[in-house]
Design an enzyme around this catalytic site. Structure first.
Site, mmCIF file in Angstrom:
data_model
loop_
_atom_site.group_PDB
_atom_site.id
_atom_site.type_symbol
_atom_site.label_atom_id
_atom_site.label_comp_id
_atom_site.label_asym_id
_atom_site.label_seq_id
_atom_site.Cartn_x
_atom_site.Cartn_y
_atom_site.Cartn_z
ATOM 1 N N LYS A 148 0.868 -1.111 0.051
ATOM 2 C CA LYS A 148 0.077 -0.130 0.059
ATOM 3 C C LYS A 148 1.095 1.351 0.071
ATOM 4 O O LYS A 148 1.847 1.381 0.828
ATOM 5 C CB LYS A 148 -0.979 -0.079 1.132
ATOM 6 C CG LYS A 148 -1.804 1.299 1.396
ATOM 7 C CD LYS A 148 -2.124 1.357 2.915
ATOM 8 C CE LYS A 148 -1.086 1.486 3.905
ATOM 9 N NZ LYS A 148 -0.423 2.796 3.856
ATOM 10 N N ALA A 165 7.397 -2.787 9.459
ATOM 11 C CA ALA A 165 7.411 -1.379 9.928
ATOM 12 C C ALA A 165 7.979 -0.522 8.934
ATOM 13 O O ALA A 165 8.870 0.518 9.177
ATOM 14 C CB ALA A 165 8.254 -1.445 11.342
ATOM 15 N N SER A 166 7.409 -0.699 7.681
ATOM 16 C CA SER A 166 8.210 0.256 6.519
ATOM 17 C C SER A 166 7.230 1.476 6.034
ATOM 18 O O SER A 166 7.494 2.018 5.004
ATOM 19 C CB SER A 166 8.386 -0.977 5.516
ATOM 20 O OG SER A 166 7.334 -1.655 5.022
ATOM 21 N N SER A 199 -2.361 -5.463 4.998
ATOM 22 C CA SER A 199 -2.698 -6.028 3.536
ATOM 23 C C SER A 199 -2.619 -7.735 3.922
ATOM 24 O O SER A 199 -3.274 -8.410 3.172
ATOM 25 C CB SER A 199 -1.489 -5.679 2.561
ATOM 26 O OG SER A 199 -1.912 -6.066 1.384
ATOM 27 N N ASP A 224 -5.109 0.870 8.720
ATOM 28 C CA ASP A 224 -5.155 0.547 7.328
ATOM 29 C C ASP A 224 -5.948 -0.556 6.714
ATOM 30 O O ASP A 224 -6.149 -0.769 5.637
ATOM 31 C CB ASP A 224 -3.698 0.118 6.890
ATOM 32 C CG ASP A 224 -2.714 1.543 6.791
ATOM 33 O OD1 ASP A 224 -3.432 2.504 6.465
ATOM 34 O OD2 ASP A 224 -1.485 1.298 7.054
#
Length: 281
Positions: A12, A94-95, A102, A131
């Protein structure tokens, strides 16, 4: 379920991320234009005893110590039993690419299709993360607002040649929000433009923002240098950070320019993924 079934959990990407306020309970209000990449993690579902998750792939080690992965938490919302998941973890954790959400959305869709289990409502999804609603939606351009619970499809967004670059370090989302100095910023316009190509979209995006980029840079200064390196590549139309970082992206004029930039920016410890975003239907 007679055979294994698989589903892509796409990366995403927040093309914009405007933080428009903060509620009394501390939660932040957002306005974000989101696209999904053709690449991501791969989740496979098989019949198995109880409820289990195996982790494989180049980025699996970062999740190995975690006993309660979002895939398992999502599956528990449906009371699923007798299922075994295998997550091929291609995206770093953690990016800022919504990988966990997702993955969880892929699990829920697989269970709904293979086991005829109901999809959870928005309230339950939000307990897993902001999210989740956008990741549960169709993998096409979406606008997410509020705490993340308001999701609407966006027309007029073309496919984009995207180069995703992570410096090889995770960044805590709560820490980035805590580092913000301005929490009430303008939202995007009510009506988003209909852009026929990447050039016109990037011209509009240049006037938009990721309000988490500055606090992320304050915590991890190498993000600023990485953005400058991406933006200096031939054919780069826009360089920006996605989500709360530390992954940055460049939008390129064409595939050749994107792949040349991927080669030029390769360095030990960096995660680099040349890919393309999915357009509006």
């Amino acid at each position: 379920m007679r055979a294994a079934v698989s589903r892509l959990a796409p990366a995403k990407i927040n093309l914009t991320l405007h933080v428009t306020g903060q509620r009394e309970d501390g939660y932040h209000l957002l306005d974000s234009l989101v696209v999904f990449a053709e690449a991501g993690d791969l989740l496979t579902l098989r019949t198995g005893p109880g409820l289990s998750l195996d982790l494989i792939g180049p980025c699996a080690a970062a999740l190995a110590p975690e006993p309660d992965n979002l895939v398992l938490r999502a599956a528990r919302l449906t009371a699923a039993q007798g299922v075994a998941f295998t997550l091929d973890k291609q995206l770093p954790v953690a990016s800022g690419m919504g990988g966990g959400s997702s993955d969880a959305a892929a699990a829920l869709h697989l269970l709904a299709e293979a086991r005829d289990l109901p999809l959870p409502g928005t309230e339950a999804l939000m307990r897993l993360g902001a999210d989740m609603p956008v990741c549960m939606a169709a993998p096409a351009p979406q606008r997410m607002r509020g705490l993340g619970e308001r999701v609407d499809p966006v027309a007029g967004i073309p496919a984009l040649w995207l180069l995703l670059v992570n410096p090889g370090q995770g960044l805590s989302t709560p820490a980035v929000f805590k580092a913000m100095t301005q929490r009430r910023n303008p939202a995007m316009p009510d009506a988003l433009p209909d852009c026929p190509d990447a050039e016109s979209l990037c011209a509009w995006l240049a006037g938009m923002r990721n309000d988490l980029q500055a606090p992320a840079i304050a915590l991890m200064p190498q993000i600023e240098a990485l953005l400058a390196d991406i933006g200096a590549q031939n054919g780069c139309l826009l360089a920006r950070m996605t989500g709360s970082g530390a992954t940055c992206f460049g939008i390129f004029t064409d595939e050749t320019a994107m792949r040349a930039a991927a080669t030029a920016l390769s360095a030990p410890g960096r995660f680099i993924l040349p890919t393309r975003s999915l357009p509006s239907p």
